[in-house]
Design a protein around this motif. Structure first.
Motif, mmCIF file in Angstrom:
data_model
loop_
_atom_site.group_PDB
_atom_site.id
_atom_site.type_symbol
_atom_site.label_atom_id
_atom_site.label_comp_id
_atom_site.label_asym_id
_atom_site.label_seq_id
_atom_site.Cartn_x
_atom_site.Cartn_y
_atom_site.Cartn_z
ATOM 1 N N MET A 70 0.848 -1.192 0.000
ATOM 2 C CA MET A 70 0.000 0.000 0.000
ATOM 3 C C MET A 70 0.886 1.245 0.000
ATOM 4 O O MET A 70 1.976 1.256 0.564
ATOM 5 C CB MET A 70 -0.909 -0.015 1.223
ATOM 6 N N ALA A 71 0.391 2.282 -0.628
ATOM 7 C CA ALA A 71 1.157 3.532 -0.699
ATOM 8 C C ALA A 71 1.241 4.175 0.681
ATOM 9 O O ALA A 71 0.322 4.067 1.498
ATOM 10 C CB ALA A 71 0.502 4.481 -1.683
ATOM 11 N N PHE A 72 2.354 4.850 0.928
ATOM 12 C CA PHE A 72 2.571 5.532 2.197
ATOM 13 C C PHE A 72 1.684 6.771 2.248
ATOM 14 O O PHE A 72 1.692 7.620 1.360
ATOM 15 C CB PHE A 72 4.047 5.930 2.299
ATOM 16 N N ASP A 73 0.879 6.853 3.320
ATOM 17 C CA ASP A 73 -0.048 7.974 3.475
ATOM 18 C C ASP A 73 0.545 8.952 4.487
ATOM 19 O O ASP A 73 0.681 8.623 5.671
ATOM 20 C CB ASP A 73 -1.394 7.454 3.964
ATOM 21 N N PRO A 74 0.923 10.164 4.079
ATOM 22 C CA PRO A 74 1.559 11.109 5.012
ATOM 23 C C PRO A 74 0.621 11.645 6.096
ATOM 24 O O PRO A 74 1.080 12.179 7.112
ATOM 25 C CB PRO A 74 2.047 12.248 4.106
ATOM 26 N N SER A 75 -0.681 11.491 5.944
ATOM 27 C CA SER A 75 -1.598 12.011 6.958
ATOM 28 C C SER A 75 -1.716 11.067 8.157
ATOM 29 O O SER A 75 -2.217 11.468 9.208
ATOM 30 C CB SER A 75 -2.979 12.252 6.350
ATOM 31 N N LYS A 76 -1.253 9.836 8.026
ATOM 32 C CA LYS A 76 -1.335 8.879 9.133
ATOM 33 C C LYS A 76 -0.045 8.885 9.929
ATOM 34 O O LYS A 76 1.018 9.251 9.439
ATOM 35 C CB LYS A 76 -1.542 7.461 8.585
ATOM 36 N N THR A 78 3.065 6.967 11.709
ATOM 37 C CA THR A 78 3.842 5.806 11.301
ATOM 38 C C THR A 78 4.242 5.012 12.532
ATOM 39 O O THR A 78 4.773 5.566 13.497
ATOM 40 C CB THR A 78 5.108 6.244 10.531
ATOM 41 N N ASP A 98 -6.141 1.404 9.447
ATOM 42 C CA ASP A 98 -6.677 2.616 8.819
ATOM 43 C C ASP A 98 -6.106 3.880 9.461
ATOM 44 O O ASP A 98 -6.117 4.947 8.852
ATOM 45 C CB ASP A 98 -8.199 2.651 8.930
ATOM 46 N N ASN A 99 -5.579 3.735 10.678
ATOM 47 C CA ASN A 99 -5.074 4.902 11.396
ATOM 48 C C ASN A 99 -3.547 5.023 11.381
ATOM 49 O O ASN A 99 -3.014 6.051 11.755
ATOM 50 C CB ASN A 99 -5.532 4.875 12.856
ATOM 51 N N ASN A 101 0.415 3.968 9.446
ATOM 52 C CA ASN A 101 1.303 3.367 8.465
ATOM 53 C C ASN A 101 2.191 2.415 9.253
ATOM 54 O O ASN A 101 2.881 2.815 10.175
ATOM 55 C CB ASN A 101 2.176 4.410 7.782
#
Length: 107
Positions: A70-76, A78, A98-99, A101
């Motif tokens: 899955m692509a790295f989501d900067p809003s979550k 890590t 969902d919350n 990375n």
């Protein structure tokens, strides 16, 4: 010793029997040719070995080339887990991805 009538009688008997055999062979239905059992068994064994080798190769390819991550989501946030022991496995099972990375680092 040898008479022509005897030879002609014998020849007509042979010719008649040949003609009868040919006539009977055209009346008989052709039976399907049977393959010996060992030949069938050999084909089954070779087929099974081929399917097994193909499945083994496919599973090795699948294990060495995993699916896209899955692509790295900067809003979550890590979360980095060090190791893949019992503790990290239990935490990953109970973690809502969902919350977070999730990055697992294993030696």
């Amino acid at each position: 010793m040898f008479s022509a009538t005897r030879a002609s009688t014998r020849l007509s008997r042979v010719a008649a029997s040949y003609a009868q055999r040919m006539a009977m062979s055209t009346l008989k239905e052709e039976a399907p040719k049977r393959t010996p059992r060992l030949r069938k068994l050999k084909r089954v064994i070779y087929g099974t070995a081929l399917v097994g080798a193909t499945y083994t190769g496919w599973s090795m390819y699948r294990n060495r080339n995993p699916a896209e991550q899955m692509a790295f989501d900067p809003s979550k946030k890590t979360l980095v887990l060090l190791g893949t022991g019992w503790g990290s496995t239990t935490m990953l099972k109970n973690l809502d991805t969902d919350n977070y990375n999730v990055v697992v680092v294993s030696p």
